[in-house]
Design an enzyme around this catalytic site. Sequence first.
Site, PDB file in Angstrom:
ATOM      1  N   GLY A  76      38.084 -20.141   0.847  1.00 17.26           N
ATOM      2  CA  GLY A  76      36.910 -20.383   0.333  1.00 17.26           C
ATOM      3  C   GLY A  76      36.534 -19.298  -0.591  1.00 17.26           C
ATOM      4  CG  HIS A  77      35.878 -15.236   0.621  1.00 13.07           C
ATOM      5  ND1 HIS A  77      36.427 -15.400   2.022  1.00 13.07           N
ATOM      6  CD2 HIS A  77      34.485 -15.133   0.867  1.00 13.07           C
ATOM      7  CE1 HIS A  77      35.216 -15.165   2.844  1.00 13.07           C
ATOM      8  NE2 HIS A  77      34.086 -15.044   2.255  1.00 13.07           N
TER       9      HIS A  77
END
Length: 278
Positions: free
Chosen positions: A33-34
């Site tokens: 996600g990051h």
Amino acid sequence: MKVITTIAEMRKLRSKQAGSVGLVPTMGYLHEGHLELVRRALLENLTVIVSIFVNPTQFAPEEDFTSYPHDPERDLALLEKERVDLVFMPGAQEMYPEGSSSWVEVEKVTERLEGDFRPGHFRGVATVVAKLFNITQPHRAYFGQKDAQQLAVIRKMVSDLNMNLEVVAVPTVREPDGLALSSRNTYLSPKERKAALVLWKSLSLAQELWQKGERSAAPIRQEMTSLIESEPLAKIDYVSIADPETLEELEEIDRPALVSMAVKIGKTRLIDNITLGE
Ligand code: PAF
């Protein structure tokens, strides 16, 4: 890739960057996600700064600040692979020196949902994000849609305080079975990991009901609640269908609606959301 730990050095290097700068604020323990935020920032900017700072002021005393997962070496290896330019990794003393006493308070939009269950959380988030913006002076800053209320709070702060940057929202990254990626997923036992799927199942149910033509929020909230309550390991903090900007609850879904929830699976508190009618 340069790793910077002081504000003075960050400012010095920032002043040498010509062209657009993108900032990805994180608390580390990076996951896909990051990395999606980082990739989007790399596509849209000449220079990308990733900050890694577990911000003490956004945790209440009983929360998981001291046990928050961290693995800086792994984080740096991942960022190096993505070809990030600068990593800003200050310590707590650098960000909040003795005597720090100024805060950013965003009213109203912080008062419900997460704000109800985590008093003071958004004051800590808004303050650290404002500090990171001041230190790194980005043209764009990237945040995950998974923290939808955080995104709404930051957008409001940027607009109200005339901060000169664009806030970019990046869609939530999910496991193949639908569980939203989160650093806190690492706390889940195998049994809890299975139970955690109830969040995605209830969001999918909301989507299905909406697609079949249901436009009243109450029955959708009710069906989601019953589904989550059928999972013995799950305990609901809230299930909400609200305006994505103000976070006020909707009765009728006659415009885009943020369907969001916080659910404890064992001791782990998970949040997730989707937007209907985007
Ligand atoms: O979303 C997070 O990881 C944090 O709340 C943020 C935006 C990095 C501020 O500490």
